[in-house]
Design an enzyme around this catalytic site. Sequence first.
Site, PDB file in Angstrom:
ATOM      1  N   CYS A 113     -16.456   1.960  -0.063  1.00 11.25           N
ATOM      2  CA  CYS A 113     -15.309   1.114   0.297  1.00 11.25           C
ATOM      3  C   CYS A 113     -14.963   1.236   1.775  1.00 11.25           C
ATOM      4  O   CYS A 113     -14.294   0.359   2.316  1.00 11.25           O
ATOM      5  CB  CYS A 113     -14.114   1.462  -0.575  1.00 11.25           C
ATOM      6  SG  CYS A 113     -13.633   3.201  -0.504  1.00 11.25           S
ATOM      7  N   ARG A 158       0.879  -1.180   0.000  1.00  9.28           N
ATOM      8  CA  ARG A 158       0.000   0.000   0.000  1.00  9.28           C
ATOM      9  C   ARG A 158       0.907   1.218   0.000  1.00  9.28           C
ATOM     10  O   ARG A 158       1.720   1.413   0.909  1.00  9.28           O
ATOM     11  CB  ARG A 158      -0.922   0.008   1.216  1.00  9.28           C
ATOM     12  CG  ARG A 158      -1.656   1.334   1.373  1.00  9.28           C
ATOM     13  CD  ARG A 158      -2.796   1.300   2.369  1.00  9.28           C
ATOM     14  NE  ARG A 158      -3.954   0.618   1.814  1.00  9.28           N
ATOM     15  CZ  ARG A 158      -5.207   0.803   2.240  1.00  9.28           C
ATOM     16  NH1 ARG A 158      -5.465   1.644   3.237  1.00  9.28           N
ATOM     17  NH2 ARG A 158      -6.212   0.153   1.690  1.00  9.28           N
ATOM     18  N   ARG A 164     -13.635  -8.540   1.687  1.00  4.08           N
ATOM     19  CA  ARG A 164     -12.209  -8.309   1.412  1.00  4.08           C
ATOM     20  C   ARG A 164     -11.416  -9.573   1.749  1.00  4.08           C
ATOM     21  O   ARG A 164     -10.502  -9.966   1.029  1.00  4.08           O
ATOM     22  CB  ARG A 164     -11.678  -7.134   2.248  1.00  4.08           C
ATOM     23  CG  ARG A 164     -12.316  -5.767   1.954  1.00  4.08           C
ATOM     24  CD  ARG A 164     -11.981  -5.264   0.575  1.00  4.08           C
ATOM     25  NE  ARG A 164     -10.553  -5.118   0.367  1.00  4.08           N
ATOM     26  CZ  ARG A 164      -9.812  -4.064   0.768  1.00  4.08           C
ATOM     27  NH1 ARG A 164     -10.392  -3.059   1.368  1.00  4.08           N
ATOM     28  NH2 ARG A 164      -8.525  -4.004   0.518  1.00  4.08           N
ATOM     29  N   HIS A 201      -7.151   0.843  -6.714  1.00  7.46           N
ATOM     30  CA  HIS A 201      -7.391  -0.002  -5.536  1.00  7.46           C
ATOM     31  C   HIS A 201      -8.083  -1.294  -6.010  1.00  7.46           C
ATOM     32  O   HIS A 201      -9.265  -1.536  -5.726  1.00  7.46           O
ATOM     33  CB  HIS A 201      -8.278   0.755  -4.536  1.00  7.46           C
ATOM     34  CG  HIS A 201      -8.319   0.164  -3.166  1.00  7.46           C
ATOM     35  ND1 HIS A 201      -7.539  -0.910  -2.770  1.00  7.46           N
ATOM     36  CD2 HIS A 201      -9.074   0.497  -2.074  1.00  7.46           C
ATOM     37  CE1 HIS A 201      -7.803  -1.198  -1.503  1.00  7.46           C
ATOM     38  NE2 HIS A 201      -8.727  -0.368  -1.059  1.00  7.46           N
ATOM     39  N   ASP A 259     -17.033   7.442  -2.234  1.00  9.97           N
ATOM     40  CA  ASP A 259     -15.786   7.279  -1.470  1.00  9.97           C
ATOM     41  C   ASP A 259     -15.537   8.614  -0.785  1.00  9.97           C
ATOM     42  O   ASP A 259     -16.203   9.619  -1.088  1.00  9.97           O
ATOM     43  CB  ASP A 259     -14.646   6.919  -2.453  1.00  9.97           C
ATOM     44  CG  ASP A 259     -13.307   6.653  -1.761  1.00  9.97           C
ATOM     45  OD1 ASP A 259     -13.275   6.466  -0.530  1.00  9.97           O
ATOM     46  OD2 ASP A 259     -12.277   6.651  -2.468  1.00  9.97           O
ATOM     47  N   GLN A 276     -10.150  -3.866  -3.790  1.00 15.18           N
ATOM     48  CA  GLN A 276     -11.482  -3.391  -3.395  1.00 15.18           C
ATOM     49  C   GLN A 276     -12.493  -3.614  -4.517  1.00 15.18           C
ATOM     50  O   GLN A 276     -13.631  -4.034  -4.267  1.00 15.18           O
ATOM     51  CB  GLN A 276     -11.402  -1.901  -3.037  1.00 15.18           C
ATOM     52  CG  GLN A 276     -12.707  -1.317  -2.568  1.00 15.18           C
ATOM     53  CD  GLN A 276     -13.081  -1.749  -1.149  1.00 15.18           C
ATOM     54  OE1 GLN A 276     -12.289  -1.603  -0.242  1.00 15.18           O
ATOM     55  NE2 GLN A 276     -14.281  -2.276  -0.969  1.00 15.18           N
TER      56      GLN A 276
HETATM   57  N1  NVA Z   1      -9.790   6.985  -1.843  1.00 14.85           N
HETATM   58  C1  NVA Z   1      -9.491   6.523  -0.495  1.00 14.85           C
HETATM   59  C2  NVA Z   1      -9.764   5.073  -0.371  1.00 14.85           C
HETATM   60  C3  NVA Z   1      -9.555   4.499   1.002  1.00 14.85           C
HETATM   61  C4  NVA Z   1      -9.813   3.025   1.077  1.00 14.85           C
HETATM   62  C5  NVA Z   1      -8.050   6.844  -0.160  1.00 14.85           C
HETATM   63  O1  NVA Z   1      -7.179   6.639  -1.023  1.00 14.85           O
HETATM   64  O2  NVA Z   1      -7.777   7.325   0.950  1.00 14.85           O
HETATM   65  N1   CP Z   2     -11.417   0.114   2.016  1.00 12.42           N
HETATM   66  C1   CP Z   2     -10.160   0.054   2.507  1.00 12.42           C
HETATM   67  O1   CP Z   2      -9.185  -0.201   1.782  1.00 12.42           O
HETATM   68  O2   CP Z   2     -10.070   0.279   3.834  1.00 12.42           O
HETATM   69  P1   CP Z   2      -8.743   0.469   4.689  1.00 12.42           P
HETATM   70  O3   CP Z   2      -8.118   1.782   4.272  1.00 12.42           O
HETATM   71  O4   CP Z   2      -9.208   0.478   6.107  1.00 12.42           O
HETATM   72  O5   CP Z   2      -7.803  -0.668   4.399  1.00 12.42           O
END
Ligand code: NVA
Ligand code: CP
Length: 315
Positions: free
Chosen positions: A270, A101, A298, A128, A230, A131
């Site tokens: 998400c 990540r 997930r 992502h 989101d 997801q």
């Molecule tokens: N768009 C959000 C998704 C979190 C799961 C982010 O990147 O923070």
């Molecule tokens: N939806 C998602 O990826 O959640 P987290 O940021 O908690 O991993």
Amino acid sequence: MKHFLKETDFKSHELGEVFALAREFKAKRGRNATPALAGQTWAMIFSKSSTRTRVSFEVGIHELGGNPLFLNKNDIQLGRGESVEDTAKVLSRFVHGLIVRTFDHSEVERLAAAGNIPVINALTDFLHPCQIYTDAFTMTERWSKNDDLLGALRGRKIAFLGDTACNMANSWILGANLFGMKISLSGPAEFAPGAELKAQLQREGFPADSYQFTTDPYQAVKDADVVYTDVWVSMGKEDEKAERSRQMSPYAVTAKLFAAAKPDALFMHCLPAHPGEEVEQAVLDNPRSIIFDQAENRLHTQKAIMAVLAKAARK
Ligand code: NVA
Ligand code: CP
């Protein structure tokens, strides 16, 4: 080496395998566990916060008989300037897979190119994909009437509201094309899908008009089977919070906007959610909101992704 960095990394026969396995893992959870990662260690390098992704991967690796090794980027030398390539080469000598990540999407591509173990994208600023596969699987649970899980997605319409240039929007545009769904996005014009996504669509051979964008949220949700949103402020964009909230507020998923979709439309997010910002609490609580099924799935979907990648790596 097979990786999962973007939605289209699995070819159609593998896609079917991932979805079928996810269903099997969910049905058999805790019983007849498939030790697809027996004796393996999978490392997880995270440069951003996470609840769902971290926990579902750690539990999932454990349930598949493997050992998860969580590495905060700042605790390893990568955080002090060791190169991405050397990190990939060193970790390839120790572990069997890598879950990453991070911010810059090119970092997952470079890790994949330099190492010789499967790499999974657990969220970048651009995409992502874990997801999106999970979300699509969650939709099939509601819509599928037989074993043709992917068939249940074809022709369905998803409406994506708010920050339509974020990783989730990009990933859903790719996912909709992959799964044969229609996608309509609505947000401020300044946050319309961007050049990087358009270039990716072209590389994949998807038509430029393979998504609709409108600044009218009611037009986007018309006839939608799913209303999706989101956060307005993705990780790394915190400095833009005030301006984003000002521009995106007309795109909040209110009960009124949700009611303008199909009468049986699902609400999806998400998570994490910010009630009162991108979505009203009443919508999160609606019986047609399936946000916690998404979160649970997930685990099952990512176990399937890892099992398929581990099998490919053994060949
Ligand atoms: N768009 C959000 C998704 C979190 C799961 C982010 O990147 O923070
Ligand atoms: N939806 C998602 O990826 O959640 P987290 O940021 O908690 O991993």
